[in-house]
Design a protein around this motif. Structure first.
Motif, PDB file in Angstrom:
ATOM      1  N   THR A   1       0.801  -1.226   0.000  1.00  7.77           N
ATOM      2  CA  THR A   1       0.000   0.000   0.000  1.00  7.77           C
ATOM      3  C   THR A   1       0.831   1.272   0.000  1.00  7.77           C
ATOM      4  OG1 THR A   1      -0.155  -0.066   2.416  1.00  7.77           O
ATOM      5  CG2 THR A   1      -1.906  -1.168   1.173  1.00  7.77           C
ATOM      6  N   LYS A   2       2.108   1.190   0.337  1.00  9.18           N
ATOM      7  CA  LYS A   2       2.967   2.358   0.391  1.00  9.18           C
ATOM      8  C   LYS A   2       4.055   2.258  -0.675  1.00  9.18           C
ATOM      9  CE  LYS A   2       0.876   3.821   4.121  1.00  9.18           C
ATOM     10  NZ  LYS A   2      -0.044   4.991   4.071  1.00  9.18           N
ATOM     11  N   ARG A   3       4.453   3.400  -1.187  1.00  8.09           N
ATOM     12  CA  ARG A   3       5.494   3.402  -2.219  1.00  8.09           C
ATOM     13  C   ARG A   3       6.805   2.854  -1.681  1.00  8.09           C
ATOM     14  NH1 ARG A   3       4.502   8.452  -4.364  1.00  8.09           N
ATOM     15  NH2 ARG A   3       2.964   7.568  -5.767  1.00  8.09           N
ATOM     16  N   TYR A   4       7.097   3.152  -0.414  1.00 10.33           N
ATOM     17  CA  TYR A   4       8.353   2.652   0.163  1.00 10.33           C
ATOM     18  C   TYR A   4       8.296   1.153   0.452  1.00 10.33           C
ATOM     19  CZ  TYR A   4       5.664   3.881   4.398  1.00 10.33           C
ATOM     20  OH  TYR A   4       4.678   4.025   5.336  1.00 10.33           O
ATOM     21  N   ASP A   5       7.095   0.562   0.454  1.00 13.81           N
ATOM     22  CA  ASP A   5       6.981  -0.899   0.557  1.00 13.81           C
ATOM     23  C   ASP A   5       7.449  -1.578  -0.728  1.00 13.81           C
ATOM     24  OD1 ASP A   5       5.980  -1.012   3.098  1.00 13.81           O
ATOM     25  OD2 ASP A   5       3.885  -1.164   2.504  1.00 13.81           O
TER      26      ASP A   5
ATOM     27  N   ASN B   1      -4.595  12.057  -2.586  1.00 12.25           N
ATOM     28  CA  ASN B   1      -4.916  10.629  -2.620  1.00 12.25           C
ATOM     29  C   ASN B   1      -6.196  10.346  -3.404  1.00 12.25           C
ATOM     30  OD1 ASN B   1      -4.142   7.955  -1.786  1.00 12.25           O
ATOM     31  ND2 ASN B   1      -5.908   7.965  -0.419  1.00 12.25           N
TER      32      ASN B   1
ATOM     33  N   GLU C   1       6.408   9.053  -0.570  1.00 15.45           N
ATOM     34  CA  GLU C   1       5.044   8.533  -0.472  1.00 15.45           C
ATOM     35  C   GLU C   1       4.052   9.601  -0.912  1.00 15.45           C
ATOM     36  OE1 GLU C   1       1.766   6.221   0.002  1.00 15.45           O
ATOM     37  OE2 GLU C   1       3.875   5.680  -0.200  1.00 15.45           O
TER      38      GLU C   1
END
Length: 285
Positions: free
Chosen positions: A23-27, A166, A203
């Motif tokens: 769900t997160k860009r850094y994920d 968002n 993010e």
């Protein structure tokens, strides 16, 4: 529908579902180092300097990336609210140091799929000149100054901006001012004599790829004569893996290396060599 992107609907089911798990860009950050042989670029730059048309390493790398986007448009995508979008334009965010006061600012440059290396260099020169003026406040500086006038409610204002971003309702005026809404973030760390790093992808915003240029390195290469060392410019590349497959990314960056091994190819655009794609771009406008 977002003001800065077009919803991509014809994606593989796996990529349509990945944003629900990551769900997160850094994920979803993948990181690689691209070692670019410096000799072909140096030879090209020397020839152009003698012709009275100075070209920088930064311009070569950005010009190659712009051409790659024309051929591999999926690297110009972003994920927002668990949906995949295609950027409507090509923008590159970059930090500029302001001389004399040890401060810096950040903004972005707009490029066109038809831009050649000469167009790219001219746009970079204009961008740096405008942003290095001591008393010049760019759009980001003005927006930051505006927010700081409301220190007591700045947290609520930033939360509102993030929420609007968002759901796709962030005003275009804010998007244009924001360096976090871009096709690419690039930082020339070699200009301050620093090694390349793997810069996070924010993010907030829509930037899915970050590239840093570092100090020159001697990179070992095995050949028939044994191990030789090539003088290379290392690029630290961070990508949001949700926008396209690893194989697609690999093809795109392999093409980028090809351009930089033969920089003359950047003197004409990819679209000019493929008129059928140029017609498609005009229809989009």
């Amino acid at each position: 529908m977002r003001a800065d992107g077009i919803r991509v609907k014809d994606v593989d089911p796996m990529y349509a579902l990945i944003p629900y798990f990551l769900t997160k860009r850094y994920d979803a950050m993948n990181m690689i180092t691209l070692d670019l042989p410096e000799e072909p670029m140096k030879d090209y730059m020397n020839r152009k300097r003698r012709d009275g048309t100075p070209i920088s390493h930064l311009a070569l790398i950005i010009a190659a990336y712009v051409q790659v986007i024309a051929e591999f448009p999926a690297i110009n995508r972003f994920v927002k609210n668990k949906r995949i979008f295609q950027h409507k334009d090509i923008t590159v965010s970059m930090v500029v140091l302001r001389p004399g006061n040890d401060s810096d600012t950040m903004s972005k440059i707009y490029f066109d799929p038809e831009d050649t290396i000469f167009d790219v260099q001219n746009k970079i020169n204009t961008y740096i000149t405008e942003n290095r003026r001591d008393n010049n406040a760019n759009s980001l500086d003005k927006w930051m100054g505006f927010l700081l006038k409301f220190r007591l409610i700045v947290r609520a204002l930033v939360a509102l901006i993030r929420w609007l971003d968002n759901i796709g309702l962030l005003p275009m005026a804010v998007i244009k001012a924001s360096p976090f809404h871009a096709s690419l973030l690039i930082s020339n760390l070699a200009s301050i004599r620093t090694n390349h790093i793997y810069h996070h992808v924010y993010e907030f915003g829509t930037t899915s790829v970050a590239i840093t240029m570092g100090n020159m390195e001697e990179v070992p290469r095995r050949s028939r004569e044994g191990v030789t060392f090539d003088r290379c410019i290392p690029l630290g590349v961070v990508m949001d893996e949700r926008i396209c497959s690893g194989h697609y990314f690999a093809q795109a960056f392999a093409r980028m290396r090809e351009y930089l091994k033969s920089p003359e190819k950047l003197e004409s655009s990819y679209l000019s060599k493929h008129p059928e794609l140029l017609k498609s771009e005009e229809e989009k406008k």
